[in-house]
Design a protein around this motif. Structure first.
Motif, PDB file in Angstrom:
ATOM      1  N   LYS A  50      45.374  48.889  36.148  1.00  0.00           N
ATOM      2  CA  LYS A  50      46.416  49.418  35.277  1.00  0.00           C
ATOM      3  C   LYS A  50      45.733  49.874  33.996  1.00  0.00           C
ATOM      4  O   LYS A  50      44.986  49.115  33.374  1.00  0.00           O
ATOM      5  CB  LYS A  50      47.436  48.320  34.984  1.00  0.00           C
ATOM      6  N   SER A  86      49.191  44.552  39.278  1.00  0.00           N
ATOM      7  CA  SER A  86      49.820  43.534  40.121  1.00  0.00           C
ATOM      8  C   SER A  86      50.044  44.067  41.534  1.00  0.00           C
ATOM      9  O   SER A  86      50.023  45.277  41.785  1.00  0.00           O
ATOM     10  CB  SER A  86      51.174  43.142  39.519  1.00  0.00           C
ATOM     11  N   GLU A  88      52.806  44.118  42.982  1.00  0.00           N
ATOM     12  CA  GLU A  88      54.043  44.898  42.935  1.00  0.00           C
ATOM     13  C   GLU A  88      53.765  46.338  42.508  1.00  0.00           C
ATOM     14  O   GLU A  88      54.319  47.284  43.067  1.00  0.00           O
ATOM     15  CB  GLU A  88      55.052  44.255  41.972  1.00  0.00           C
ATOM     16  N   ARG A  89      52.893  46.519  41.530  1.00  0.00           N
ATOM     17  CA  ARG A  89      52.538  47.870  41.079  1.00  0.00           C
ATOM     18  C   ARG A  89      51.749  48.615  42.157  1.00  0.00           C
ATOM     19  O   ARG A  89      51.924  49.812  42.354  1.00  0.00           O
ATOM     20  CB  ARG A  89      51.740  47.805  39.780  1.00  0.00           C
TER      21      ARG A  89
END
Length: 167
Positions: A50, A86, A88-89
């Protein structure tokens, strides 16, 4: 999201040749190194990061034995708070689960939020190993063909030496 079968059809349609190796699920480079027969190519790993609070992501490919210096990479790219994304990302951006991270997954980044960086050491090899969106198979793809595929997905790879920690 693109399925593994759809991805293989895309590669075939673009005349991108690959050698496919099916195997039990692997989640780490150490597990992958235990596979026999080993695919031809430099063992590499892919990291999904990220890029701070920019809303962007980095997909990195570096030698499997390398330990990325995250702080130095952030300074090199002028990105504050660079860190691992993460699960999820990863799922939202590329449709992948941990263990299946692959350069080929940019086919699922329709929002154009992922930048691809390949370590110079990896790019100098004739063949790069990639999961075809699942961690139960590995494709050995000619580096030039892989770069062409990334271009066709509007994700041209930036090839550069990535900062690594001493082993």
């Amino acid at each position: 999201m693109t399925s593994p079968q759809d991805l293989l059809q895309q590669l075939d349609a673009q005349d991108i040749h690959y050698q496919r190796f099916d195997h039990p699920a692997v989640f780490t480079c150490a597990e992958a190194s235990m596979l026999a027969p080993l695919p031809v190519g430099l063992p590499s790993k892919n990291l999904f990061l990220k890029a701070g609070k920019t809303g962007r992501y980095l997909l990195l490919c570096l030698p499997a034995s390398a330990r990325l210096d995250l702080k130095a990479l952030g300074e090199l790219l002028a990105i504050k708070n660079l860190g691992f994304a993460s699960a999820e990302r990863l799922l939202a951006a590329l449709g992948l689960t941990p263990g299946a991270v692959s350069l080929l997954a940019v086919i699922n980044d329709r929002a154009g939020l992922v930048d691809v960086i390949i370590d110079q050491t990896v790019a100098q090899h004739d063949t790069i190993l990639c999961h075809p969106l699942v961690n139960t198979s590995t494709l050995a793809i000619n580096t030039g063909d892989l770069l062409r595929f990334l271009d066709s997905c509007h994700h041209p790879a930036r090839v550069m030496p990535l900062p690594c920690l001493p082993s």
